[in-house]
Design a protein around this motif. Structure first.
Motif, PDB file in Angstrom:
ATOM      1  N   MET A   1       0.844  -1.186   0.000  1.00 55.13           N
ATOM      2  CA  MET A   1       0.000   0.000   0.000  1.00 55.13           C
ATOM      3  C   MET A   1       0.886   1.244   0.000  1.00 55.13           C
ATOM      4  N   THR A   2       0.575   2.190  -0.870  1.00 59.51           N
ATOM      5  CA  THR A   2       1.361   3.410  -0.928  1.00 59.51           C
ATOM      6  C   THR A   2       0.892   4.403   0.138  1.00 59.51           C
ATOM      7  N   VAL A   3       1.831   4.843   0.940  1.00 61.38           N
ATOM      8  CA  VAL A   3       1.506   5.818   1.977  1.00 61.38           C
ATOM      9  C   VAL A   3       1.609   7.216   1.388  1.00 61.38           C
ATOM     10  N   ILE A   4       0.552   7.999   1.535  1.00 57.37           N
ATOM     11  CA  ILE A   4       0.548   9.351   1.005  1.00 57.37           C
ATOM     12  C   ILE A   4       0.872  10.325   2.132  1.00 57.37           C
ATOM     13  N   ARG A   5       1.959  11.070   1.976  1.00 57.28           N
ATOM     14  CA  ARG A   5       2.312  12.052   2.997  1.00 57.28           C
ATOM     15  C   ARG A   5       2.872  13.288   2.321  1.00 57.28           C
ATOM     16  N   ASN A   6       2.884  14.357   3.064  1.00 57.57           N
ATOM     17  CA  ASN A   6       3.486  15.590   2.582  1.00 57.57           C
ATOM     18  C   ASN A   6       4.946  15.624   3.015  1.00 57.57           C
ATOM     19  N   VAL A   7       5.823  15.739   2.030  1.00 53.67           N
ATOM     20  CA  VAL A   7       7.263  15.739   2.309  1.00 53.67           C
ATOM     21  C   VAL A   7       7.853  17.059   1.838  1.00 53.67           C
ATOM     22  N   LYS A   8       8.635  17.675   2.692  1.00 52.73           N
ATOM     23  CA  LYS A   8       9.361  18.881   2.315  1.00 52.73           C
ATOM     24  C   LYS A   8      10.841  18.539   2.254  1.00 52.73           C
ATOM     25  N   GLY A   9      11.536  19.123   1.291  1.00 52.49           N
ATOM     26  CA  GLY A   9      12.954  18.817   1.178  1.00 52.49           C
ATOM     27  C   GLY A   9      13.704  19.930   0.489  1.00 52.49           C
ATOM     28  N   ILE A  10      15.010  19.910   0.682  1.00 54.14           N
ATOM     29  CA  ILE A  10      15.858  20.936   0.085  1.00 54.14           C
ATOM     30  C   ILE A  10      17.268  20.360  -0.044  1.00 54.14           C
ATOM     31  N   LEU A  11      17.967  20.761  -1.099  1.00 51.02           N
ATOM     32  CA  LEU A  11      19.357  20.329  -1.279  1.00 51.02           C
ATOM     33  C   LEU A  11      20.289  21.404  -0.736  1.00 51.02           C
ATOM     34  N   GLY A  12      21.407  20.968  -0.202  1.00 52.94           N
ATOM     35  CA  GLY A  12      22.359  21.939   0.342  1.00 52.94           C
ATOM     36  C   GLY A  12      23.763  21.375   0.364  1.00 52.94           C
ATOM     37  N   THR A  13      24.705  22.229   0.704  1.00 55.49           N
ATOM     38  CA  THR A  13      26.103  21.822   0.789  1.00 55.49           C
ATOM     39  C   THR A  13      26.527  21.789   2.255  1.00 55.49           C
ATOM     40  N   LYS A  14      27.130  20.667   2.641  1.00 52.96           N
ATOM     41  CA  LYS A  14      27.613  20.540   4.017  1.00 52.96           C
ATOM     42  C   LYS A  14      28.868  21.396   4.172  1.00 52.96           C
ATOM     43  N   LEU A  15      28.811  22.372   5.063  1.00 52.36           N
ATOM     44  CA  LEU A  15      29.960  23.253   5.272  1.00 52.36           C
ATOM     45  C   LEU A  15      30.884  22.723   6.350  1.00 52.36           C
ATOM     46  N   GLY A  16      30.341  21.945   7.293  1.00 52.87           N
ATOM     47  CA  GLY A  16      31.167  21.403   8.353  1.00 52.87           C
ATOM     48  C   GLY A  16      30.434  21.459   9.675  1.00 52.87           C
ATOM     49  N   MET A  17      31.145  21.086  10.752  1.00 48.30           N
ATOM     50  CA  MET A  17      30.531  21.072  12.074  1.00 48.30           C
ATOM     51  C   MET A  17      31.105  22.181  12.944  1.00 48.30           C
ATOM     52  N   THR A  18      30.289  22.618  13.871  1.00 50.59           N
ATOM     53  CA  THR A  18      30.726  23.587  14.858  1.00 50.59           C
ATOM     54  C   THR A  18      29.901  23.359  16.119  1.00 50.59           C
ATOM     55  N   GLN A  19      29.969  24.273  17.065  1.00 48.83           N
ATOM     56  CA  GLN A  19      29.177  24.109  18.274  1.00 48.83           C
ATOM     57  C   GLN A  19      28.580  25.453  18.667  1.00 48.83           C
ATOM     58  N   VAL A  20      27.364  25.409  19.185  1.00 49.15           N
ATOM     59  CA  VAL A  20      26.679  26.629  19.611  1.00 49.15           C
ATOM     60  C   VAL A  20      26.113  26.389  21.009  1.00 49.15           C
ATOM     61  N   TRP A  21      25.742  27.486  21.673  1.00 48.63           N
ATOM     62  CA  TRP A  21      25.149  27.394  22.996  1.00 48.63           C
ATOM     63  C   TRP A  21      23.642  27.526  22.858  1.00 48.63           C
ATOM     64  N   ASP A  22      22.890  26.703  23.588  1.00 46.89           N
ATOM     65  CA  ASP A  22      21.437  26.832  23.530  1.00 46.89           C
ATOM     66  C   ASP A  22      20.942  27.708  24.673  1.00 46.89           C
ATOM     67  N   GLU A  23      19.609  27.842  24.783  1.00 40.82           N
ATOM     68  CA  GLU A  23      19.043  28.742  25.792  1.00 40.82           C
ATOM     69  C   GLU A  23      19.295  28.252  27.219  1.00 40.82           C
ATOM     70  N   SER A  24      19.597  26.939  27.386  1.00 43.40           N
ATOM     71  CA  SER A  24      19.914  26.411  28.719  1.00 43.40           C
ATOM     72  C   SER A  24      21.406  26.458  29.011  1.00 43.40           C
ATOM     73  N   ASN A  25      22.135  27.171  28.154  1.00 44.19           N
ATOM     74  CA  ASN A  25      23.581  27.308  28.332  1.00 44.19           C
ATOM     75  C   ASN A  25      24.312  25.981  28.178  1.00 44.19           C
ATOM     76  N   LYS A  26      23.742  25.104  27.346  1.00 37.77           N
ATOM     77  CA  LYS A  26      24.410  23.832  27.061  1.00 37.77           C
ATOM     78  C   LYS A  26      25.021  23.888  25.667  1.00 37.77           C
ATOM     79  N   LEU A  27      26.173  23.216  25.551  1.00 46.08           N
ATOM     80  CA  LEU A  27      26.865  23.202  24.261  1.00 46.08           C
ATOM     81  C   LEU A  27      26.203  22.187  23.329  1.00 46.08           C
ATOM     82  N   VAL A  28      25.899  22.619  22.098  1.00 42.50           N
ATOM     83  CA  VAL A  28      25.232  21.736  21.143  1.00 42.50           C
ATOM     84  C   VAL A  28      26.112  21.592  19.898  1.00 42.50           C
TER      85      VAL A  28
END
Length: 216
Positions: free
Chosen positions: A1-28
């Protein structure tokens, strides 16, 4: 059975990883994906094609390097030629229009997404690196056996090696999908997506970011 759903997508270029601080002052730890210049290049409908989908083009390419059939395809959509094209099956394809520009704002912070990319190539690898085999003991008379796989089949019976036995070979450089990553933040001005965690592929690789298929 084919499942019908709404899918959103976009292509992009991976620039790399870094780290940011969230509102709880935790490193993400986040991966930065730049997703600009996405346009709709084709719409598929059930009456003509048997399914509904939207085709997305991304990345600049010299128009002189595009074949005539592809040039006609992009011209019909009213857009300049793109280097990468992907098709997403979605039930709401009629809500898109040809030539429509897609930005990172189709996603929102906190949303679950899947990221599809090509994993880093590792070349020819042995069974310990490729499959996580334990290898052979390091002492007690073991001589140049340390990273060998051991027996791969019986000599008398069945006198052959079964298909699918895990052995050494080329590792990586395959399509890989990481499920249920979280969009940490969006920078619409710079067309950046900050995705929590790691995504497949090396820096500079093109990845597809789409709505999560599970657990969303």
């Amino acid at each position: 059975m084919t499942v019908i759903r709404n899918v959103k997508g976009i292509l992009g270029t991976k620039l790399g990883m870094t780290q940011v601080w969230d509102e709880s002052n935790k490193l993400v730890p986040v991966t930065v994906v730049q997703a600009d210049s996405n346009v709709v290049t084709q719409l598929r409908d059930a009456a003509k094609d048997g399914y509904t989908a939207v085709q997305i083009g991304y990345g600049q390419i010299d128009p002189r390097k595009v074949t005539k059939p592809l040039a006609g395809h992009f011209e019909a959509a009213g857009v300049t030629p793109r280097r990468h094209v992907v098709e997403l099956r979605t039930a709401d394809a009629e809500s898109y229009s040809l030539g429509q520009e897609l930005s990172v704002e189709i996603f929102e912070a906190g949303q679950k997404v899947d990221v599809v990319g090509t994993s880093k190539g590792k070349g020819f690898a042995g069974v310990m690196k490729r499959h996580g085999f334990h290898g052979v003991g390091a002492s007690h008379g073991a001589h140049k056996n340390h990273r060998k796989p051991g027996s791969i089949g019986g000599a008398s019976t069945p006198s052959r090696v079964f298909k699918g036995v895990r052995m050494a070979g080329r590792m990586g450089a395959v399509r890989h999908t990481t499920l249920n990553l979280t969009v940490h933040a969006i920078d619409a001005e710079k067309s950046l997506l900050l995705i929590k965690g790691a995504v497949p592929g090396a820096r500079g690789q093109v990845v597809l970011v789409r709505s999560a298929v599970k657990g969303a």
